[in-house]
Write a protein that holds these residues in place. Structure first.
Motif, mmCIF file in Angstrom:
data_model
loop_
_atom_site.group_PDB
_atom_site.id
_atom_site.type_symbol
_atom_site.label_atom_id
_atom_site.label_comp_id
_atom_site.label_asym_id
_atom_site.label_seq_id
_atom_site.Cartn_x
_atom_site.Cartn_y
_atom_site.Cartn_z
ATOM 1 N N ILE A 362 15.558 -7.546 54.741
ATOM 2 C CA ILE A 362 15.672 -6.024 55.207
ATOM 3 C C ILE A 362 16.392 -5.689 56.366
ATOM 4 N N GLN A 363 16.154 -6.527 57.455
ATOM 5 C CA GLN A 363 17.073 -6.235 58.652
ATOM 6 C C GLN A 363 18.365 -5.949 58.621
ATOM 7 N N TRP A 364 19.204 -6.843 57.851
ATOM 8 C CA TRP A 364 20.454 -6.629 57.655
ATOM 9 C C TRP A 364 20.759 -5.638 56.455
ATOM 10 N N GLN A 365 20.109 -5.260 55.688
ATOM 11 C CA GLN A 365 20.063 -4.733 54.590
ATOM 12 C C GLN A 365 20.182 -3.067 55.264
ATOM 13 N N GLN A 366 19.029 -2.816 56.038
ATOM 14 C CA GLN A 366 18.978 -1.625 56.361
ATOM 15 C C GLN A 366 20.029 -1.163 57.555
ATOM 16 N N LYS A 367 20.324 -2.151 58.391
ATOM 17 C CA LYS A 367 21.342 -1.958 59.435
ATOM 18 C C LYS A 367 22.610 -1.627 59.003
ATOM 19 N N LEU A 368 23.019 -2.092 57.813
ATOM 20 C CA LEU A 368 24.275 -2.025 57.353
ATOM 21 C C LEU A 368 24.224 -0.849 56.555
ATOM 22 N N TYR A 369 23.142 -0.281 55.854
ATOM 23 C CA TYR A 369 23.407 0.955 55.173
ATOM 24 C C TYR A 369 23.318 1.954 56.259
ATOM 25 N N ASP A 370 22.535 1.824 57.330
ATOM 26 C CA ASP A 370 22.585 2.911 58.563
ATOM 27 C C ASP A 370 23.986 3.223 59.038
ATOM 28 N N ALA A 371 24.549 2.172 59.029
ATOM 29 C CA ALA A 371 25.887 2.118 59.659
ATOM 30 C C ALA A 371 26.846 2.618 58.937
ATOM 31 N N TYR A 372 26.859 2.555 57.629
ATOM 32 C CA TYR A 372 27.946 3.088 56.667
ATOM 33 C C TYR A 372 27.287 4.049 55.561
ATOM 34 N N LYS A 373 26.179 4.738 55.847
ATOM 35 C CA LYS A 373 25.638 5.733 54.833
ATOM 36 C C LYS A 373 26.668 6.939 54.519
ATOM 37 N N GLU A 374 27.322 7.323 55.766
ATOM 38 C CA GLU A 374 28.265 8.170 55.354
ATOM 39 C C GLU A 374 29.782 8.092 54.912
ATOM 40 N N ASP A 375 30.030 6.667 54.695
ATOM 41 C CA ASP A 375 31.231 6.308 53.986
ATOM 42 C C ASP A 375 31.106 5.631 52.654
ATOM 43 N N LYS A 376 32.241 5.579 51.869
ATOM 44 C CA LYS A 376 32.252 4.963 50.662
ATOM 45 C C LYS A 376 32.804 3.501 51.090
ATOM 46 N N SER A 377 31.574 2.758 50.849
ATOM 47 C CA SER A 377 31.549 1.190 51.078
ATOM 48 C C SER A 377 30.981 0.119 50.442
ATOM 49 N N CYS A 378 31.092 -1.032 50.672
ATOM 50 C CA CYS A 378 30.059 -2.175 50.251
ATOM 51 C C CYS A 378 30.142 -3.084 51.038
ATOM 52 N N SER A 379 29.076 -3.942 51.297
ATOM 53 C CA SER A 379 28.928 -4.774 52.181
ATOM 54 C C SER A 379 28.041 -6.060 51.620
ATOM 55 N N VAL A 380 28.495 -7.209 52.035
ATOM 56 C CA VAL A 380 27.850 -8.453 51.349
ATOM 57 C C VAL A 380 27.528 -9.457 52.839
ATOM 58 N N VAL A 381 26.233 -9.696 52.996
ATOM 59 C CA VAL A 381 26.013 -10.648 54.009
ATOM 60 C C VAL A 381 25.233 -11.991 53.175
ATOM 61 N N MET A 382 25.692 -13.207 53.776
ATOM 62 C CA MET A 382 25.087 -14.340 53.172
ATOM 63 C C MET A 382 25.219 -15.624 53.999
ATOM 64 N N ASN A 383 24.370 -16.626 53.738
ATOM 65 C CA ASN A 383 24.581 -17.633 54.738
ATOM 66 C C ASN A 383 25.438 -18.546 53.901
ATOM 67 N N PRO A 384 26.551 -18.709 54.339
ATOM 68 C CA PRO A 384 27.703 -19.561 53.733
ATOM 69 C C PRO A 384 27.460 -20.987 53.490
ATOM 70 N N LYS A 385 26.422 -21.595 54.117
ATOM 71 C CA LYS A 385 25.969 -22.988 54.047
ATOM 72 C C LYS A 385 25.145 -23.093 52.809
ATOM 73 N N SER A 386 24.059 -22.141 52.685
ATOM 74 C CA SER A 386 23.082 -22.411 51.795
ATOM 75 C C SER A 386 23.453 -21.439 50.513
ATOM 76 N N GLY A 387 24.085 -20.710 50.653
ATOM 77 C CA GLY A 387 24.332 -19.476 49.385
ATOM 78 C C GLY A 387 23.293 -18.434 49.381
ATOM 79 N N GLU A 388 22.325 -18.205 50.245
ATOM 80 C CA GLU A 388 21.344 -17.320 50.403
ATOM 81 C C GLU A 388 22.187 -16.068 50.517
ATOM 82 N N VAL A 389 21.801 -14.954 49.616
ATOM 83 C CA VAL A 389 22.597 -13.819 49.908
ATOM 84 C C VAL A 389 21.577 -12.740 50.494
ATOM 85 N N LEU A 390 21.948 -12.514 51.817
ATOM 86 C CA LEU A 390 20.917 -11.640 52.857
ATOM 87 C C LEU A 390 21.189 -10.230 52.875
#
Length: 700
Positions: A362-390
């Motif tokens: 939720i830390q990554w989820q909320q920080k990204l939303y707060d940064a881009y909430k005024e934009d039309k955007s999309c964001s993906v964060v993942m651990n590229p070694k494990s496949g976990e989507v953060l």
């Protein structure tokens, strides 16, 4: 329908048939058979079977007709019908079967066993019923014990609901994302309202976004008394704390709660509800729940849903509905006239929904939303070694609680008419990747041997075309530099280099390799994503299209999660990771595509992308200022326009960025896309936003 089962042997009768001959004898024989059936089929067993069979048909009047005269005199037909209907339909009796013991003395009550399915499970009981013969026909001597043996005339059959809770959704660290919580219920107590309350009701309706007629209808309900609490609307405390502005647009200086409490009779109390503590930042991901509609009930009624059921309507609430749903339990009992339980007939325990833990942080989820909430955007964060989507973030967003608490028509119209489309989940769609696609082209070229990392493609200035067959079309780039090799082409984001690279690879090989990388395929992920494409047709139609595709233009459209998975191969010796969303402790990584690139190609791209950030000339150099980590990645600016001459088109900005050290050894790949960055710095706008996000995450 009632069925008789068991080992009962039917009685057999032997007829002596005389061969006299003639049609008249045959007719007499047929008449005799009819008489035989009438006489010998009217047994106690047959009457009981008919009676029990009528229960499922809900033909209670016909059941009453099977009672003997004395029974009909003791219970009025309407009372009989009402009692049986209320009990059997109240417990949802079905699949009724009879097991009748064989060869019973007709002077004694008929013994039998009844089994039926109910909403509380199976009910089985042994019955003993007397019969009287009236005018040669067996009739049932009925009393209430015919329904259930322990049921007396003054007793009632009670069906009690056993409450269950919908399952909760948590992030990877056990933080609640969706679950049971409390909201504020705004309502009226009639006895405390003004005598002439019409104007008050109008005012309350205006604040709550409802109508005077709706409130008056709720106040007029048959159950309402002077001291009743009549709920009107559920709201979050945040909503109640918002400043109130009058319908004329005048700011009052009071909160919505203050304004409501000015009216006599208004009471605000707490009520249980599904809650989403992180609001807009998780709404596209989690979705929301609402009461089931008629169409859904028709589809799901066989799964135990009813008119009061709450179901997931979108997002993970819908995706995991079968696991999250609360399955109510039921208890069927016989109560005496004082309401005390005499007999428990059946009980089906309540089943709480499953708890689901996500890989989301939720830390990554909320920080990204707060940064881009005024934009039309999309964001993906993942651990590229494990496949976990953060994190999976789409902006602008909506608030799931608006739907849970009952969204007004005004709010619904506002969401749907907003040109920025807050209901649109951009992370599930495909977009032109621009230069963020160049590492993919480079890795394909190295893997197929179309060129080497050290091969110099030669200087071409700021515009280039292969030959005159391209007409007036030329590939353009922004920077001139010395040494047109792969590393420099990535640092300076050279369109011309990657156009030439695509041509060197060739249309057939490029298409084959992109197919291997998952283009045109479903992404193996819980949430459905739009498939990526490299052409509107089956392959590259022209040489120009092939060249443009090398730097992420042409007809290339990529889903952000898919692009992140392709980038993951740079971390995994050329193997593309399978992304996953549900947290599993100790899960071993699995690969979507093995050997997507050669290990050497993957390692080369991984190292070269460090220079895009660390080199002062690199397009992502602004990210070098993040303290505490070393970052690498690739920017991208995709032009969205009708033609090369189009000056009014827009641009998409991309940044795929990852840490090569720091974060306590954890590797994080973040990929962002923002619409309409033209005139706002292109991909540099995204880089600067991501710097803010990394700094905030690292500061906590």
């Amino acid at each position: 329908m009632a069925k008789k089962k068991g080992s009962k042997v039917r009685k057999k009768r032997h007829l002596l048939i005389l061969e006299i001959g003639g049609v008249a004898v045959l007719a007499a024989l047929v008449a005799g058979l009819v008489l035989y059936r009438n006489v010998f089929s009217d047994t106690r067993d047959a009457v009981l079977e008919e009676y029990m069979g009528l229960i499922e048909k809900k033909e209670y009047e016909k059941m009453y007709d099977l009672l003997d005269t004395a029974s009909q005199e003791s219970v009025h037909k309407e009372d009989f019908i009402t009692r049986n209907k209320n009990i059997y339909e109240g417990i949802e009796a079905k699949d009724i079967t009879l097991d009748i013991a064989e060869e019973q003395d007709t002077s004694q009550p008929l013994s039998y066993r009844v089994t039926m399915e109910t909403l509380a499970g199976e009910v089985t009981y042994d019955g003993n019923t007397f019969f009287e013969k009236e005018k040669g026909t067996w009739r049932i001597v009925w009393d209430d014990s015919m329904i259930f043996p322990d049921l007396g005339k003054e007793d009632k059959v009670s069906v009690t609901s056993l409450e269950a809770k919908r399952g909760s959704i948590y992030d990877r660290n056990g933080v609640l994302l969706a679950g049971q919580g409390t909201v504020q219920s705004v309502g009226l107590v009639p006895g405390k309202m003004n005598v002439q309350a019409e104007e008050d009701i109008q005012g309350i309706a205006a604040i709550l976004g409802t109508t005077q007629e709706n409130i008056e209808t709720q106040l007029a309900a048959s159950w309402v008394k002077e001291d009743s609490f009549v709920p009107l609307k559920e709201m979050t405390q945040t909503q109640l704390d918002e400043p109130y502005t009058s319908p004329e647009g005048i700011a009052t200086g009071a909160s919505i709660q203050d304004k409501l409490l000015e009216y006599p009779g208004v009471l605000i109390t707490e009520a249980e509800s599904r809650v989403y503590p992180y609001g807009e930042s998780t709404s596209h991901l989690l979705g929301y729940v609402q009461q089931i509609n008629a169409e859904e009930l028709e589809e799901m009624k066989d799964k135990g849903y009813d008119e009061q059921s709450v179901v997931g309507k979108s997002g993970l609430e819908k995706l995991y509905e079968d696991r999250l749903r609360a399955k109510e339990g039921y208890k069927i009992s016989i109560l005496d006239s004082q309401g005390n339980e005499k007999t428990a007939l059946a009980m089906k325990p309540a089943e709480d929904g499953e708890e689901i833990h996500l890989t989301i942080d939720i830390q990554w989820q909320q920080k990204l939303y707060d940064a881009y909430k005024e934009d039309k955007s999309c964001s993906v964060v993942m651990n590229p070694k494990s496949g976990e989507v953060l994190a999976l973030v789409s902006t602008p967003s909506f608030n799931s609680m608006d739907f849970v608490l009952g969204i007004s028509q005004t709010k619904w119209d506002e969401l749907n008419n907003n040109p920025d489309k807050p209901m649109y989940n951009r992370v599930r769609e495909t977009w032109a990747p621009g230069s963020s696609f160049k590492p993919v082209t480079g890795a394909v070229g190295l893997t197929t041997g179309a060129f080497t990392a050290e091969e110099d493609f030669g200087a071409s200035g700021l515009s280039w075309q292969k030959d005159e067959s391209w007409g007036n079309y030329k590939v353009t780039t922004l920077h001139e530099y010395n040494g047109a090799v792969l590393k420099n082409a990535l640092i300076y984001s050279d369109n011309i280099y990657f156009a030439k690279a695509a041509l060197k690879i060739g249309a057939d090989t490029f298409a084959k390799q992109l197919d291997k990388l998952g283009f045109g395929q479903d992404i193996p992920f819980d949430i459905g994503m739009t498939s990526s494409q490299y052409s509107n047709g089956d392959t590259f139609e022209t040489e120009v299209q092939l060249a443009d595709s090398g730097y992420g233009q042409g007809q290339v459209l990529v889903n952000p999660l898919h692009l992140a998975c392709i980038y993951s191969a740079f971390f995994n010796e050329g193997n593309m990771i399978s992304p996953y969303l549900e947290y599993q402790e100790g899960k071993n990584p699995s690969y979507w595509v093995e050997n997507a690139f050669t290990p050497e190609a993957a390692a080369t791209i991984y190292e070269d992308l460090k220079e895009v950030v660390s080199n002062p000339e690199g397009t992502g150099h602004s990210a070098a200022q993040v303290a505490g980590v070393a970052l690498a990645g690739k920017t991208g600016t995709a032009e969205i326009k009708e033609s090369q001459e189009d000056k009014d088109g827009t641009e998409l900005g991309w940044f795929a960025v990852y840490n090569t050290e720091g974060l306590d050894g954890q590797t994080v790949l973040m990929l962002n896309m923002v619409e309409d960055v033209k005139g706002r710095g292109g991909s540099g706008y995204v880089v600067n936003k991501d710097v803010e996000v990394w700094n905030q995450v690292l500061a906590e």
